[in-house]
Design an enzyme around this catalytic site. Structure first.
Site, PDB file in Angstrom:
ATOM      1  N   GLU A 146       0.979  -1.191  -0.258  1.00 56.15           N
ATOM      2  CA  GLU A 146       0.052   0.120  -0.124  1.00 56.15           C
ATOM      3  C   GLU A 146       1.074   1.191   0.009  1.00 56.15           C
ATOM      4  O   GLU A 146       1.016   2.059   0.945  1.00 56.15           O
ATOM      5  CB  GLU A 146      -0.888   0.001   1.217  1.00 56.15           C
ATOM      6  CG  GLU A 146      -2.094  -1.049   1.172  1.00 56.15           C
ATOM      7  CD  GLU A 146      -3.067  -0.695   2.206  1.00 56.15           C
ATOM      8  OE1 GLU A 146      -2.571  -0.241   3.202  1.00 56.15           O
ATOM      9  OE2 GLU A 146      -4.263  -1.423   2.088  1.00 56.15           O
ATOM     10  N   GLU A 303      -6.688  -7.839  -0.235  1.00 58.74           N
ATOM     11  CA  GLU A 303      -6.728  -7.636   1.158  1.00 58.74           C
ATOM     12  C   GLU A 303      -8.295  -7.093   1.351  1.00 58.74           C
ATOM     13  O   GLU A 303      -8.759  -6.153   0.533  1.00 58.74           O
ATOM     14  CB  GLU A 303      -6.054  -6.446   1.848  1.00 58.74           C
ATOM     15  CG  GLU A 303      -4.791  -6.728   2.243  1.00 58.74           C
ATOM     16  CD  GLU A 303      -3.970  -5.660   2.902  1.00 58.74           C
ATOM     17  OE1 GLU A 303      -4.702  -4.994   3.754  1.00 58.74           O
ATOM     18  OE2 GLU A 303      -2.695  -5.627   2.794  1.00 58.74           O
ATOM     19  N   TRP A 311      -9.513   0.326  12.825  1.00 53.40           N
ATOM     20  CA  TRP A 311      -9.083   1.604  12.536  1.00 53.40           C
ATOM     21  C   TRP A 311     -10.262   2.745  12.411  1.00 53.40           C
ATOM     22  O   TRP A 311      -9.976   3.804  12.012  1.00 53.40           O
ATOM     23  CB  TRP A 311      -8.018   1.795  11.680  1.00 53.40           C
ATOM     24  CG  TRP A 311      -8.173   1.007  10.164  1.00 53.40           C
ATOM     25  CD1 TRP A 311      -7.684  -0.266   9.920  1.00 53.40           C
ATOM     26  CD2 TRP A 311      -9.155   1.349   8.986  1.00 53.40           C
ATOM     27  NE1 TRP A 311      -8.231  -0.726   8.665  1.00 53.40           N
ATOM     28  CE2 TRP A 311      -9.086   0.045   8.206  1.00 53.40           C
ATOM     29  CE3 TRP A 311      -9.924   2.398   8.678  1.00 53.40           C
ATOM     30  CZ2 TRP A 311      -9.659  -0.047   7.008  1.00 53.40           C
ATOM     31  CZ3 TRP A 311     -10.671   2.459   7.668  1.00 53.40           C
ATOM     32  CH2 TRP A 311     -10.310   1.479   6.598  1.00 53.40           C
TER      33      TRP A 311
END
Ligand code: GAL
Length: 658
Positions: A146, A303, A311
């Site tokens: 990422e 993912e 989060w």
């Protein structure tokens, strides 16, 4: 891989004693896992001190996985330098816009322009590639992780120097930079390259083109990091595809149109906004964007989560059946994999409350049973692998326009690019029309209909491309605040929407953004929000006018009868009004839904060489009956004429007349 849909997740065995690994592979077999991503945050274990490498543990992990029939997406481990690295190279730590040096102690603490970071990455990747290039478990290389997730832009002195180099490359002379940045404004004229830095915190609005160029530079700088690793892998591990996991749909800092061609396989991470009731529509946008980045080819869902993340403000657990619907929705829209973060829930660390395939509570859990069930579903869908989604409709999407359009000091801070794209995509979703996202200067030849929501910055090439599309018979719907500026963020003079005035047969003399929370009624019963403007037609037919207020009688929606029709919408229609308008436009453009379906039922088709697969996903709480014939690959049931998709369920039909 082996022709199956890939199934698995991030596997972090370094967080566990080795005896747990045996249980891991046993459970992977039970769930039908065939691909895991290993080593994403493994740098500190692979290189525990400068230049001292330890691969023994990774050898054992890869061998064990191979013996158990699990392939590996091997990470290059460069996403998070170890503490020794930051201590040794403090200049490699990133700096924020406010001048704060970030510290190690979480992850991704590196400046993308740091030569020390780049050298260390190249060395590590070289070692990994040499050691594992011919390992039988290796299926894919996973560069970094990422890129830009936490630090997409760095404002440190090293980045400043790299930015100046990039500007020299882009503009060649200071004179052309001064022109592009309109520095005759506010005494900003530069007389020496050294006077230029990144757009650090300023007393008030920072020069917009300076900000825009820093976006461009920062995306390119991280892409250079990717390229450096990719080049090592290409050389030292030929034949194995290389990817890095992108983020969709809302990841703004990186211009993925420039990234995607450099990935051998496009892969993406997607996480639901748990409290958004329509988060499956956002998922559809993420999947459609990823497929478009992949040029329509199958892509990898790298993912997502089995249940809650850790989060968001409130991390809601997924509802029963939601994880399966999410997963198969990605597959419906072109994914050839379903992968999760992560395999086994961590016991320690900042992500210990993030769901996983193997939860803290073990295997006597709903999540685990669902994981096993999903593995069986994906095995039943093996023949879908490699098939494609084909669309007749596209939505223009451009990161550069997003960066520019969302800058400060604009007519209304309520007009946000992503909101507008989401609104248009959601309207198509509700209509059952599957759409690609396309760069405005990209190939439009496959489409009948193009939506262009609030595309603020439009270059000459893109403007000509859209015009050409319409002249060849395509239908376009252009949204407000489009075509306003050129690539340097300079207003196109002579009336808005600059780049599109001729095409649309419209000239706007002044923006009239709406006050917070207010709306504009149109004379066809539609409701506009956020925006209105004082437009004149110069050839277009008027479809609807403002029905009240200062703009009463002024055109709000127009259609220029050129080519397949050039529609303009000078406000942000609410959902009902947009649905109604797009229904009319689709009808006229000859765009039909994939299949007639009740509200809340998503229908998407993938086509193989000589078969077609209809995915029917019922997001509603009501059983749905639809027309359809063929065999349900998940249940084996054969349907003739009609079929029922129970509430919350998924049916995948191998169509009889495919
Ligand atoms: C992703 C990241 C993973 C994990 C996950 C949690 O952004 O790639 O490493 O942190 O989020 O949702």
């Amino acid at each position: 891989m082996d022709g199956r849909l890939a199934y698995g997740g991030d596997y972090n065995p370094e967080q566990w004693p080795e005896h747990v690994w045996d249980e891991d592979v046993r459970l992977m077999r039970e769930a039908g896992v065939n691909l895991v991503t290993v080593g994403v945050f493994g740098w500190a274990r692979l290189e525990p001190s400068p230049g001292r490498f330890e691969f023994g543990w990774l050898d054992r992990v890869l061998d064990l996985l191979h013996r158990n029939g699990v392939y590996v997406d091997l990470a290059t481990a460069t996403a998070s330098p170890p503490p020794w690295f930051s201590l040794r190279y403090p200049q490699s730590l990133p700096q924020t816009r406010d001048g704060v040096r970030l510290s190690p102690g979480s992850r991704q603490a590196y400046c993308p322009s740091s030569p020390a970071y780049r050298d260390a990455c190249t060395q590590l990747v070289e070692r990994l590639a040499q050691r594992y290039h011919d390992h039988p478990a290796l299926a894919l290389w996973h560069v970094n992780n990422e890129y830009g997730c936490h630090v997409a832009q760095c404002y440190c002195p090293t980045s400043a120097a790299a930015f100046r180099d990039w500007l020299r490359w882009r503009y060649a002379t200071l004179e052309s930079l001064n022109d592009a940045w309109a520095t005759s404004f506010w005494s900003q004229h530069y007389g020496d390259w050294e006077e230029i830095g990144p757009p650090r915190a300023t007393p008030t609005f920072t020069n917009p083109t300076h900000q825009l160029d820093f976006h461009r530079f920062s995306s390119a700088e991280l892409l250079d990091c990717y390229r450096a690793e990719h080049d090592v892998l290409r050389r030292a591990s030929p034949g194995t595809p290389v990817t890095t996991n992108l983020m969709a749909p809302a990841f703004k800092p990186l211009d993925y149109w420039t990234w995607a061609p450099e990935l051998d396989l496009v892969s993406v991470d997607h996480y639901l906004q748990a409290e958004d009731e329509d988060n499956h529509v956002d998922l559809a946008l993420a999947a459609d964007l990823t497929r478009s980045l992949a040029g329509g080819a199958p892509w990898l869902l790298m993912e997502h989560s089995t249940s809650a993340v850790n989060w968001q403000p409130r991390n809601l657990a997924k509802q029963p059946g939601q994880m399966r619907r999410n997963s198969l929705q990605h597959v419906a829209r072109g994914a050839d994999s379903v992968m999760f973060f992560q395999w086994r829930a961590s016991a320690g660390g900042a992500e210990k409350f993030h769901s996983a395939m193997v939860p803290h509570a073990g295997t006597d859990t709903r999540v685990w049973r669902d994981v096993v069930g999903l593995g069986a579903n994906l095995a039943a869908l093996t023949e879908v692998t490699g098939s494609r989604v084909v669309c007749e409709t596209a939505i223009a999407w451009d990161w550069v326009s997003w960066w520019a359009g969302d800058l400060d000091a604009h007519p209304s801070s309520d007009l946000r690019y992503l909101d507008q794209v989401r609104a248009h995509h959601a309207a198509l979703w509700r209509a059952g029309v599957t759409a690609d996202l396309v760069h405005p200067a990209g190939d439009l030849s496959a489409y009948k209909l193009l939506l262009v929501p609030s595309l603020y910055l439009v270059g000459e090439e893109a403007a000509a491309n859209v015009r050409d599309f319409v002249e060849r018979g395509g239908t376009v719907v252009i949204g407000c605040f489009s075509g306003i500026v050129d690539e340097q963020d300079h207003v196109r003079l002579g009336g808005y929407p600059g780049a599109f005035t001729d095409l649309l047969g419209v000239r706007v003399e002044e923006f009239h953004p709406l006050a917070a929370g207010s709306s504009a009624r149109l004379d066809d019963g539609s409701t506009g929000r956020v925006w209105s403007e004082h437009a004149h037609t110069t050839g277009a037919e008027i479809v609807a006018r403002y029905g009240e207020g200062d703009l009463s009688g002024v055109p709000a929606i127009t259609r220029n009868p050129v080519g397949g029709g050039a529609w303009y919408v000078g406000t942000c229609l609410d959902a009902t009004s947009l649905d109604r308008l797009l229904a009319r436009v689709c009808e006229e453009a000859g765009v039909r839904p994939v299949a007639p379906a009740p509200s809340g039922v998503e229908v998407v088709r993938r086509r193989g060489d000589d078969a077609s697969y209809l995915f029917l996903i019922n997001h509603s709480t009501i059983d749905a009956t639809l027309p359809g014939s063929g065999r349900d690959l998940l249940s084996g049931t054969r349907h003739r004429g009609t079929l029922t998709v129970p509430a919350g369920e998924v049916v995948v039909i191998l169509e009889e007349d495919g």
